[in-house]
Design a protein around this motif. Sequence first.
Motif, PDB file in Angstrom:
ATOM      1  N   THR A  44      -1.475  -5.815   7.138  1.00  0.00           N
ATOM      2  CA  THR A  44      -0.049  -5.755   6.816  1.00  0.00           C
ATOM      3  C   THR A  44       0.594  -7.124   7.003  1.00  0.00           C
ATOM      4  N   ILE A  73       1.567  -5.447   2.412  1.00  0.00           N
ATOM      5  CA  ILE A  73       0.256  -5.956   2.801  1.00  0.00           C
ATOM      6  C   ILE A  73       0.064  -7.362   2.250  1.00  0.00           C
ATOM      7  N   ASN A 125       0.861  -1.173   0.000  1.00  0.00           N
ATOM      8  CA  ASN A 125       0.000   0.000   0.000  1.00  0.00           C
ATOM      9  C   ASN A 125       0.902   1.229   0.000  1.00  0.00           C
TER      10      ASN A 125
END
Length: 760
Positions: A167, A145, A129
């Motif tokens: 994550t 992630i 991300n």
Amino acid sequence: MNISLQTENGKIYSHIRKKWLIETPEELVRQKYVETLVNDYGYSLDQMDEEVRTNIPSERGLGAARADIVIWKNKEDKIKGYNSFIVIECKAENVKIRMKDFYQGTQYAANTRATFLVLHNSKETRYFNIDLNKIPNTEDAFEEILAIPQAEEINDEKRIKELITQTKTFTRDEFTKLLVRCHNIIRNNDKLSPEAAFDEISKILFIKINYEKHEQGREVFTLKKYQENQALTEEYNRIHRVKNPLPYMQQLFKQTKETYKDDHLFEENEVLKIKENSFEAILKELQKYNLSDTSDDVKGIAFEEFLGKTFRGELGQFFTPRTIVDFMTHILDPREGETICDPACGSGGFLIKAFEYVREQIERDIQREKDRFKNELLGENYENLVEDDKQIVTQRVNKIFAKLNKELESVKKDKVYSRLYTLSHDCIYGTDANPRMARVSKMNMIMHGDGHGGVHRHDGLLNINGIFEERFDVIITNPPFGSRVDKDLLVSKEEIFDDEEAIRKYKLRYGQAYQQALDSVKDNVGLPILNMFDVGKYSGLTEVLFMERCLKLLKKGGRMGIVLPEGVLNNTNLQKVREYFEGRAKIVLVCSIPQDVFVAAGASVKSSIVFMKRFTIEEENRYSEVVNGINSELSEKYGLPILKENLDSLEKTEIKDKRNKIRIIKGKIKEIEKLIEEEQKPLIKERFDYEIPIAKVDKAGITTTGAKGENELEVLEVEFKEYNEAAGLWKDNAIKISYSLASDGNLIRTINQEERVLTW
């Protein structure tokens, strides 16, 4: 509408660009991933593009920088040139992905303010991300992630937020918690001990890994799939009137044992020892993960954390904290081509770290070779070539890259072994006397991506296949200490290795030294184990015996790091032991570590890490010269030669009171020899003098609860590296490898002047 990969006559079809391209390894990886994006994620071709130009300058010889694949939220955003949604960069390299190797993709994603970045190669896929608030600091802006959204989820803000918060660290923690839940299912349902429950969890994990690897990641082994296959198997058994068929879960475990039989993970008669409802409950817990493509660091680190939580207190001595493992590995700096051993390997932490440490060296070297060939073959005039000539040069470069990539896989062909194969099969060895821990070590290595360590269930003090005297360049270990080997503990017949077929293979591999290693055990059957050790006459402490064992396992000039009880070498009761080691090795660093380092693993002994280097032949000779010279000086000083001459003459003559006079002279000789022994110690230290760095660390990166903390070992590591480079403490044994092109275009690998054509 699904698409399929199309190739013919060295060309590959781009569905996005609607044209045929040269089938390079990179292009093949890209088009396979486009197929995945369309067929599995549901993205349409008209919202994607390839080779999207950027204004970012590229490396020399590669033309304008481009993003490999870009996905917009919809076709209209793409046409209007709005910010991208997902940026994907692909490489053919079969190596662990590192962000710095994907410079163009990360820069493009940052510049176009994309939400997601995908880094993909032929080995793994990583998802990120992008935190737009941290742009342009791209290093901090990307957080790893678990996945990217499906096409239908693009406008689902709740789902996008969920993906962003999942994550990789969160995934590791969740996987660890999940394993603990599975463990509790067995404890509650089947009333097994923590250790026995762990064994059953391990079996189920490997059943799942085996099934999903067989399916090549296409299918997750879920509870529903198990029940469907069970029904089909039972129907088959009914139709074919199979007598006394194995329950389906036992059948699955039998197949798994067959897959891993060469790794000796399970006993031949081993079965699942839990109820079927426990098995099904655990499958249900595990079904959210596909273990064939869950990354090795998620599986491996979670598995290690689960081990620690399960065995803390009961088997805490088998676990060395990661900060200590990292520090010791970095100090010893194992190199490609060196053999590495842990004779008390426990859960395999040192072996795994050493493997990963050397593998990263190989990966970096392969990348350097690729850069060199790319620069040489593309040349300065690449951009001025016509398109057909560019394609020919590019194909040639990619052919070389494909062969170099094979070096990073565990492969062999025509008696040519890849560098990773050699590392896996010929360089990593370990033993542990505890059957469960030897098995755990193998499992741990497999979970981390390699199952080929030469790990054996065996007493680490005795020789076994591939693990014998003067075999290793590096020893790294945390042996058992605080207990004693009794004088009446004998070498038993069970310690003799008697697999004739395996012995034949090992003899071919190791030569006469292997037979001598076997004989050293066989010849001592029925005798005290202490008799096999020089220091056995001074002490039966396990740490002392393991110090001698490790020293003898080393080649001359080899180096070792060992965790010991604080002050073991300064203990006045062990003075003879210290002198023994000082006469055979140099102590290169002593590091005192805080007591709380091992508290989380259930141990409370204050420890130090001692690093030694076994004498080279030259150092052995010099030490002998120093000792002999001092002995000669002191003998002359105290008239020892004259006394011995007098004794010799006296024994040859017949005189009155001869026996008493002989007794008096022998007493004097004994007194002088004892005096010389004491006087020579400081003289030896003075004439065979070298510096011994001693460090005390108050914070070693781990607290008493096992949580991360400040780590002063990292600073010490940097300081020691500088000191080692200046002092030249040990020889660089890394093998010298180079690559060249034959006249027919084949790639030649040269190792220490021996050339081999890479035929894969």
